[in-house]
Design a protein around this motif. Structure first.
Motif, PDB file in Angstrom:
ATOM      1  N   GLN A   1     -28.947 -46.344 -30.776  1.00  0.00           N
ATOM      2  CA  GLN A   1     -30.063 -46.845 -29.862  1.00  0.00           C
ATOM      3  C   GLN A   1     -30.840 -48.286 -30.178  1.00  0.00           C
ATOM      4  O   GLN A   1     -31.172 -48.289 -31.457  1.00  0.00           O
TER       5      GLN A   1
ATOM      6  N   GLY B   1     -36.067 -47.160 -29.404  1.00  0.00           N
ATOM      7  CA  GLY B   1     -36.559 -45.937 -28.836  1.00  0.00           C
ATOM      8  C   GLY B   1     -36.546 -44.934 -30.021  1.00  0.00           C
ATOM      9  O   GLY B   1     -37.004 -45.362 -31.197  1.00  0.00           O
ATOM     10  N   ARG B   2     -36.684 -43.584 -29.736  1.00  0.00           N
ATOM     11  CA  ARG B   2     -37.207 -42.411 -30.678  1.00  0.00           C
ATOM     12  C   ARG B   2     -36.042 -42.440 -31.772  1.00  0.00           C
ATOM     13  O   ARG B   2     -36.199 -41.810 -32.609  1.00  0.00           O
TER      14      ARG B   2
ATOM     15  N   ARG C   1     -28.587 -48.512 -25.005  1.00  0.00           N
ATOM     16  CA  ARG C   1     -29.309 -47.528 -24.442  1.00  0.00           C
ATOM     17  C   ARG C   1     -28.880 -46.218 -24.754  1.00  0.00           C
ATOM     18  O   ARG C   1     -27.478 -45.956 -24.737  1.00  0.00           O
ATOM     19  N   ASP C   2     -29.531 -45.311 -25.337  1.00  0.00           N
ATOM     20  CA  ASP C   2     -28.886 -43.853 -25.699  1.00  0.00           C
ATOM     21  C   ASP C   2     -28.022 -43.280 -24.850  1.00  0.00           C
ATOM     22  O   ASP C   2     -26.866 -42.691 -25.156  1.00  0.00           O
ATOM     23  N   ASP C   3     -28.524 -43.199 -23.387  1.00  0.00           N
ATOM     24  CA  ASP C   3     -27.683 -42.708 -22.383  1.00  0.00           C
ATOM     25  C   ASP C   3     -26.200 -42.930 -22.412  1.00  0.00           C
ATOM     26  O   ASP C   3     -25.295 -42.332 -21.809  1.00  0.00           O
TER      27      ASP C   3
ATOM     28  N   ASN D   1     -29.406 -33.469 -27.288  1.00  0.00           N
ATOM     29  CA  ASN D   1     -29.745 -33.135 -25.710  1.00  0.00           C
ATOM     30  C   ASN D   1     -28.777 -34.235 -24.890  1.00  0.00           C
ATOM     31  O   ASN D   1     -28.249 -33.834 -23.757  1.00  0.00           O
TER      32      ASN D   1
ATOM     33  N   SER E   1     -42.695 -32.993 -27.195  1.00  0.00           N
ATOM     34  CA  SER E   1     -42.703 -32.823 -28.648  1.00  0.00           C
ATOM     35  C   SER E   1     -44.371 -32.241 -28.892  1.00  0.00           C
ATOM     36  O   SER E   1     -44.211 -31.147 -29.597  1.00  0.00           O
TER      37      SER E   1
END
Ligand code: ATP
Ligand code: MG
Length: 286
Positions: free
Chosen positions: A10, A13-14, A52-54, A73, A161
């Motif tokens: 990523q 982001g997280r 982007r993670d997606d 997820n 969270s």
């Protein structure tokens, strides 16, 4: 030409910081954070792509990347065929159902015939089907928590969270439907050379994770307490015991699991141990 592993991370982001840190701890160096889209490692046959993670599961399925790090997820929600190679233990979060704070909750059946807003229609759909609940799923891509307030849905299903976003939108969490952490995913078909590189990477990741879960412990013990103390410190094989200059005392060196630490340390002290040192381990290879 020799093979190189292409690894999708990523961009920001997280997941990013912990992903970069993991490779650093594995001794794999590369530049990031310079706005570049890719970076070749200077000391391991790997090239990193920042995305982007997606998009990562799709790129891994298509073979643009061989490996990727995503939240479970995202991997489970995506329809792309990829293999989960290893759980990484960071970016832990949960996917939960939430409803307006003033609404009663008696269980999942309360959602029968209701509408639920989410960015996770597949995971939610499977959960509802499993519990025999028929609800209308509104797929939206972000700011899911505002949906009940604007009359779009009666409940939401989103990543939680701390719960503070829910609270500030007048919602309460009523059911956890999925628990997630970062995972390493791979293309389902890697050639032998890439598989060999993946095995090499996994060996390092496991050594780093084992080190994090364990501590090195050194203590002094009266000889008559040695049997009891060493039984509380199994170590990797068995503890090392060395005589101290003071007669009747020994030094004990071992490895202790982080989870057992506080539990066992009290027993070790009451058995007579003194001068207990607990030291972090950098790498641990079984
Ligand atoms: P991108 O811009 O790459 O699409 P994003 O906004 O979709 O990023 P992030 O919010 O950075 O995604 O979250 C990435 C992943 O981190 C999530 O899919 C989830 O697995 C995990 N995650 C989400 N929220 C948290 C949290 N509060 N704490 C820890 N991990 C989280
Ligand atoms: Mg995203």
């Amino acid at each position: 030409m020799s093979s190189i592993l292409r690894i999708a991370l990523q961009k920001s982001g997280r997941l990013s910081e912990d992903s970069y840190q993991l490779f650093k701890e594995c001794g794999i160096r590369f530049d990031y954070g310079t706005g570049k889209l890719k970076s070749v490692s200077s000391n391991f046959p790997a090239e990193f792509l920042f995305l982007r993670d997606d998009d990562i599961p799709g790129y891994v399925e298509d073979g643009v990347a061989d490996l990727g790090i995503v939240g479970e997820n995202v991997a489970v929600e995506s329809t792309h065929q990829v293999e989960t190679v290893h759980r990484l233990g960071f970016s832990k979060c949960r996917l939960s159902l939430a409803i307006p704070r003033g609404t009663d909750w008696n269980g999942i059946q309360d959602l029968d015939g209701k509408s639920i807003a989410t960015s996770y229609p597949r995971i939610l759909g499977d959960y509802l089907t499993y519990h025999n609940v028929s609800a209308e799923i509104h797929q939206i891509s972000g700011s899911v928590e505002i949906a009940p307030g604007i009359g779009l849905a009666e409940a939401i299903c989103d990543i939680v969270s701390s719960g503070s976003t829910l609270l500030s939108n007048g919602l309460k969490e009523v059911e956890v439907i999925f628990r997630s952490e970062a995972i390493l995913i791979a293309r389902t078909t890697l050639d032998a050379e890439k598989q060999r590189l993946l095995d090499k990477l996994l060996f390092r990741i496991k050594a780093v994770q084992a080190a994090k879960n364990n501590k090195y412990i050194v203590l002094n013990a009266p000889n008559e307490a040695l049997e009891q103390i060493t039984s509380l410190l199994p170590g990797m094989k068995s503890p090392s015991v060395m005589p101290l200059a003071t007669a009747g005392w020994s030094s004990v060196h071992s490895v202790i699991n982080e989870n057992d630490f506080w539990e066992n340390i009290e027993a070790i002290r009451s058995a007579g141990a003194e001068g207990i040192l607990v030291i972090p381990i950098e790498k641990m290879i079984y």
